[in-house]
Motif scaffolding. Sequence first.
Motif, PDB file in Angstrom:
ATOM      1  N   LEU A  85      34.791  42.657  41.023  1.00 10.68           N
ATOM      2  CA  LEU A  85      33.788  42.223  42.030  1.00 10.68           C
ATOM      3  C   LEU A  85      33.946  40.970  42.641  1.00 10.68           C
ATOM      4  CD1 LEU A  85      31.146  43.130  39.155  1.00 10.68           C
ATOM      5  CD2 LEU A  85      31.542  44.437  41.227  1.00 10.68           C
ATOM      6  N   HIS A  86      35.204  40.595  42.811  1.00  9.44           N
ATOM      7  CA  HIS A  86      35.633  39.344  43.304  1.00  9.44           C
ATOM      8  C   HIS A  86      35.842  39.164  44.753  1.00  9.44           C
ATOM      9  CE1 HIS A  86      39.113  41.488  43.421  1.00  9.44           C
ATOM     10  NE2 HIS A  86      39.742  40.551  44.028  1.00  9.44           N
ATOM     11  N   ILE A  87      35.614  40.339  45.519  1.00 11.37           N
ATOM     12  CA  ILE A  87      36.439  40.345  46.774  1.00 11.37           C
ATOM     13  C   ILE A  87      35.800  39.481  47.913  1.00 11.37           C
ATOM     14  CG2 ILE A  87      34.521  42.100  47.434  1.00 11.37           C
ATOM     15  CD1 ILE A  87      37.986  42.937  48.299  1.00 11.37           C
ATOM     16  N   TRP A  88      34.819  38.972  47.361  1.00 10.63           N
ATOM     17  CA  TRP A  88      34.152  37.777  48.449  1.00 10.63           C
ATOM     18  C   TRP A  88      34.934  36.382  48.177  1.00 10.63           C
ATOM     19  CZ3 TRP A  88      31.768  33.892  46.085  1.00 10.63           C
ATOM     20  CH2 TRP A  88      31.148  34.154  44.984  1.00 10.63           C
ATOM     21  N   LEU A  89      35.218  36.295  46.858  1.00 15.09           N
ATOM     22  CA  LEU A  89      35.647  34.854  46.525  1.00 15.09           C
ATOM     23  C   LEU A  89      36.837  34.239  47.347  1.00 15.09           C
ATOM     24  CD1 LEU A  89      35.526  34.028  42.840  1.00 15.09           C
ATOM     25  CD2 LEU A  89      35.591  32.437  44.513  1.00 15.09           C
ATOM     26  N   PRO A  90      37.921  35.047  47.571  1.00 15.65           N
ATOM     27  CA  PRO A  90      39.156  34.484  48.237  1.00 15.65           C
ATOM     28  C   PRO A  90      38.716  34.329  49.665  1.00 15.65           C
ATOM     29  CG  PRO A  90      39.582  36.306  46.792  1.00 15.65           C
ATOM     30  CD  PRO A  90      38.246  36.356  47.011  1.00 15.65           C
ATOM     31  N   ARG A  91      37.853  34.872  50.008  1.00 17.04           N
ATOM     32  CA  ARG A  91      37.545  35.048  51.634  1.00 17.04           C
ATOM     33  C   ARG A  91      36.629  33.850  51.777  1.00 17.04           C
ATOM     34  NH1 ARG A  91      38.663  40.646  53.596  1.00 17.04           N
ATOM     35  NH2 ARG A  91      39.452  41.497  51.704  1.00 17.04           N
ATOM     36  N   TRP A  97      46.329  44.662  45.661  1.00 16.17           N
ATOM     37  CA  TRP A  97      45.988  46.240  45.721  1.00 16.17           C
ATOM     38  C   TRP A  97      44.665  46.657  45.206  1.00 16.17           C
ATOM     39  CZ3 TRP A  97      45.221  47.673  40.680  1.00 16.17           C
ATOM     40  CH2 TRP A  97      46.102  46.813  39.730  1.00 16.17           C
ATOM     41  N   VAL A  98      44.006  45.618  44.291  1.00 13.54           N
ATOM     42  CA  VAL A  98      42.831  45.868  43.883  1.00 13.54           C
ATOM     43  C   VAL A  98      41.862  45.993  45.105  1.00 13.54           C
ATOM     44  CG1 VAL A  98      40.850  44.778  42.694  1.00 13.54           C
ATOM     45  CG2 VAL A  98      43.025  44.644  41.816  1.00 13.54           C
ATOM     46  N   GLU A  99      42.033  45.301  46.110  1.00 16.03           N
ATOM     47  CA  GLU A  99      41.086  45.700  47.327  1.00 16.03           C
ATOM     48  C   GLU A  99      41.473  46.868  47.949  1.00 16.03           C
ATOM     49  OE1 GLU A  99      41.397  42.285  49.828  1.00 16.03           O
ATOM     50  OE2 GLU A  99      41.229  40.746  48.270  1.00 16.03           O
ATOM     51  N   ARG A 100      42.838  47.260  47.854  1.00 14.19           N
ATOM     52  CA  ARG A 100      43.031  48.490  48.689  1.00 14.19           C
ATOM     53  C   ARG A 100      42.733  49.748  47.887  1.00 14.19           C
ATOM     54  NH1 ARG A 100      49.146  49.051  48.859  1.00 14.19           N
ATOM     55  NH2 ARG A 100      49.323  46.931  48.408  1.00 14.19           N
ATOM     56  N   LEU A 101      42.906  49.786  46.523  1.00 16.00           N
ATOM     57  CA  LEU A 101      42.387  50.923  45.883  1.00 16.00           C
ATOM     58  C   LEU A 101      40.690  51.061  45.681  1.00 16.00           C
ATOM     59  CD1 LEU A 101      44.570  51.088  42.487  1.00 16.00           C
ATOM     60  CD2 LEU A 101      44.082  52.770  44.182  1.00 16.00           C
ATOM     61  N   LEU A 102      40.103  49.884  45.749  1.00 16.11           N
ATOM     62  CA  LEU A 102      38.780  50.005  45.469  1.00 16.11           C
ATOM     63  C   LEU A 102      37.915  49.792  46.542  1.00 16.11           C
ATOM     64  CD1 LEU A 102      38.196  47.901  42.123  1.00 16.11           C
ATOM     65  CD2 LEU A 102      38.027  50.283  42.456  1.00 16.11           C
ATOM     66  N   TYR A 103      38.215  49.019  47.563  1.00 22.21           N
ATOM     67  CA  TYR A 103      37.448  48.655  48.704  1.00 22.21           C
ATOM     68  C   TYR A 103      37.515  49.450  49.671  1.00 22.21           C
ATOM     69  CZ  TYR A 103      35.126  45.134  45.529  1.00 22.21           C
ATOM     70  OH  TYR A 103      34.521  44.347  44.778  1.00 22.21           O
ATOM     71  N   GLN A 104      38.766  49.773  50.080  1.00 22.91           N
ATOM     72  CA  GLN A 104      38.971  50.510  51.372  1.00 22.91           C
ATOM     73  C   GLN A 104      38.149  51.948  51.265  1.00 22.91           C
ATOM     74  OE1 GLN A 104      42.676  50.395  52.646  1.00 22.91           O
ATOM     75  NE2 GLN A 104      42.511  48.177  53.427  1.00 22.91           N
TER      76      GLN A 104
END
Lengths: 313, 220, 675
Positions: free
Chosen positions: C227-233, C625-632
């Motif tokens: 659930l971290h996707i926003w943090l590094p951005r 790839w967590v982003e690629r796998l889950l969020y896309q």
Amino acid sequence: MTSWLVELGQSTAALLMAPALVGLIRWLKARLQNRCGAPIWQPYFELHKLFAKEAVVSTNASWLFRAAPYVVFTSTVAITLVVPLMLVPLPFDGFADLLVVVYLLLLGTFFTALAGLDPGSPFGGMGSSRGMTVAALAEPTVAVAIFALASGAGSTNLGHIASRLIASPMAALTPGHLLAFASLFIVMLAEAGRLPIDNPATHLELTMIHEAMVLEYSGRYLALVEWASAVKLLIFFCLLANLFVPWGIATTVSAPALVLAAAALVIKLGMLCVAVAVLETRVAKLRLFRVPELLSVSFVLALLAVTSSFVLR
Amino acid sequence: MMAGGLFSQLSVLGSSLALVFGLFVLWRRSLGAYVSAFAWQSGVVAGVAAMVAHFSGDHALYLVAALVFGIKAIAIPRLLTVMGRRFGGDRESHPYVNTEASVLSAAVLVLVAYSVTRPVVALSQLPTRGAIPLAMGLTFVSLFVVISRKKALTQIIGFLMLENSIALLAVLCTYGIPLIVEIGVFLDALMGFLVMQVFVYRIHETFESLDVEQLRHLKH
Amino acid sequence: MNAGGAEIWLRILLVAFPIGAVAALVVRGALGRAIVAAAAAVGSAAGFALAAMVLGWGEPVRGSFAFPLAPLVFRLDPLGAFFLVVTAIVGFAASLYSFGYGAGSPWRVLRTTGVNLNLLLLGLSLQVMADSPLTFLLVWELMSLAAYFLVLAEPDEPGAVNAATWYFGVTHAGFAALFAMFFLWSGGALTASFVELRAVPLDGALRDAVFLLALVGFGTKAGIIPLHIWLPRAHPVAPSHASALMSGVVLKMGVYGLVRVTFDLLGSGPAWWGMLVLALGTVSALLGVLYALMQHDLKRLLAYHSIENIGIIFMGLGAALLFRTYDLPLLSALALAAALYHTLNHACFKALLFLGAGAVVRATHTRNIEELGGLIRRMPRTAFAFLIGSAAISTLPPLNGFASEWLLFQSLLGGARIPAQSVAVLMPVGVGLLALSSGLAAACFVKAFGITFLAIPRSPHAEAAEEAPRSMQAGMFLLVAACVGLGLGPAFVVPLLGRLIARLPGLEPAIGLHAANGALTGLPDGLGQMSPPAVALGLVAVAVVVAVVLRALAPPFRLRRGATWGCGRLLQTPRMQYTATSFAEPLRRVFAQLYRPTEDLTVEVHPDSEYFVRAIRYESRVHPWVERLLYQPLLAMVRGAGRRVRQMQAGSVHLYLAYMCAALVVLLFVARWLP
């Protein structure tokens, strides 16, 4: 009070004995390779020479470069105060345990790596990068080996572990113990910079890790760094010897017990030197990218050590 | 009780050593290393059988130990070395699973073996019960070697290690199986080995390499 | 025992922050910045005093505000007070820092930052005092909005709008989960106080649902993978003191919420709760540090490290939950104490690192490490502060990162006592992975500090850098003192944590967590013992002895400056130094199967002969790839759903009238046929 004096005495003795360890390994390797070899006291002559020489410091280097040898030397020598050498239990035993020892060693590596980057030389950068990689990948093995030792002894304090083992000698032959010894032996090779992970006798770009980090040091700084790495080797040998084969260690402060302990320590260190010398002559240095494979094998050995001690509970 | 303690320690030690030699095959890449690992492992299994014979008083197991040592620690490694020399001693440079992942998977497999054999260990009264999960783990690791390596000779070694692990399990769980059965199992493995030798020769003749993946080209 | 004293501090807090917010809108220039900073600082100090009082006498303080539509109920108990301390320390440092940081920024940026800084601090302070679901959710939303506007404060930063959109989306998804959780739990009575919630009996499936919703809701705020996707951005683009607050405190509100719900209100649960939290924590710790290693944007590197440290905190929480399930209350208290201690420590050293990074970015106008270098001579005090922060996050003794990680190790070592063997066997794996993440963190910070501050500047920006103004230095050095103090003072912190954990149901034996004369005991019956002050003292003593002996016995020390030797080279240019990418390359190779980096190599040759190369272009990217796998897939689904819904809005007035008629008819039917 006397135990404090013994503590300080044994720490000083360790400090003074460390270069002889390095000299012994070099001499044994030379003999195995059919050479005469320099005498065992050669590192002392080298240190003496280096202390007298002028230190040349790069114009790019900052105060960190000049402070790092002192930090590394101090932290390594401070560790000898808590490692069981000749007497157990130590007066400083409650102040630092095995985890503190491991992370103080990491402190030394951290500052050495920073000092490698400081002069701006690519060799230093390369050494820092490789050195930190090896250090980071050796950490899990050490932690799991500590788990194996601590769950057997009920505490992570070094004196405790050694005392517990002296009290029940059969525990030394458990497979968990032997596997933990094997995994810590591999970690010792990695952290102390011996073959097959790092070659302490080379200055070729492809083959050096620790030597690359300290390439720019000279004079007193180099003497302190070299001495500190010898003491680090001694610390690892003492951990391997006295946490796994602690017989001979004095449990009381009395002259005959201490003399016996000193003799036992010298014998154990000698045997470890022979083992390392034979190993270094026998194997070739691993490519850097094969080192993580070896470290993962040591991690699995440590994990097997823990699980087998679980089942035998 | 001291003897009982020593017996179980030694059995666990022997099984751990056998497992470590199995891990060796996952770590190293050259055929020579594999053959010597297999030879040492067979020696350790023979040692464990001899030890069980000593502590349990069943002298037939001495014969089994001698058989294992003679055939699997001396004869078969010699045969394998000859085969390796004839077929060029391929190195396992690109297995399907890379070395670190293989070693870590082996660790996971050993943990799985521990949880799978937990009921057996809990119920058993034998002094050797602590070593059963390790022998089971060796079985899984040998299967993993067969699955994840590309070269035919490595797969043969994996199969032979599997046979070792079964022998070890038999010795630990039941203090050996009847001699007739043991000899039967040996002959079975030997037949399998000889048949595989013929196959390896054929594969090498057809494809000039021992990469088992090349067999895909046989289908149209 | 003076509730009146606590009242005064609370009033100061409630007055100072709004004053600061208003002043940011109204007063311009240096005076405006000064008032905003002072207001935020005063409010933080009041919060610290209030928390200290509550922690000191151990009894909660209540208050309530009857708002027109919704009564807001507040209660500050020692657990909340601990998190208020975290807010106060970081808030105070960030306020001091904001004075110097804002000099030279345009008015609209200063305005947004000033208002939202104060509102965020107000929200954070009130969050830990919320005593009913309604209050909790309202303050949560205030906090999220203030943070959202802070992320948007500098809209010209590349990626700022994208980051803010992600942050908005994920935060509100978490808010929805929390709303659902409270709704399910209280059966619709959102104004019930937490004390009443604790008494609500929940059966198996409902408890699991509440737990999972809490994990999702608080996990989005805490930034746990996945659930971290926003943090590094979001963290890199906000102004640095806002990033410090966000990384240091806002993430911890997720931890606070989870601790409050699972340990205080919900009660004991099945083993899979603890294992899930432990697994999520371990994965976050590892992946966080692995992705941080590949970053060469200084602030994004720090953001990924926040994910790693949140993972470590969650490992402690998971272990505590597991121990509680297996009825080992002392070990559970130890693990929870380690997690809470790490919360405080992480807030201090992460805020310090962000403030230092902000000083660097402000001086050199770039976040890219590859363009920096040599700053240790141009910005010596910032470099020293950043060095202490780096050493703290690399868990080096005797600083605070080591103290809390040692406690966590000791509690995981106690995992050998869990009766269920298949669970107990996972503990050594957890120990190994925790050690791996701390080793990798050390490697990453050697890279970050070494490439940024040491050797020669790699670009004109770095050459022109100047030391940060004194207010910024003050903020940083306050946190340096906090790091050192917390590292040397676990003997003070651990009994405090023991007392506050003992108030939680089922963990009463935590009172036993004591420290014997300066030493930090693992467990009262001894699992391990160490004393950071003794270690520090030992190091200093050995250093002094070494210096004295060298002065007495060694030949006089002579030093000469010369060019870098480099095995006998004659030339040294900035391009010959190691870069950040090359530093991390061995680790990239080792973990290549995890990173799956993409590499592009284009070689342009001379048209007449292919042996003469004109240009080489190498591009390498590590895309998580967590982003690629889950969020896309998720984004694609949302976009598809949006397209389909848009078809309903055909633009025709008749269609809309028809919709309204249909809705009316359906409602009438439902009202007629429902009993």
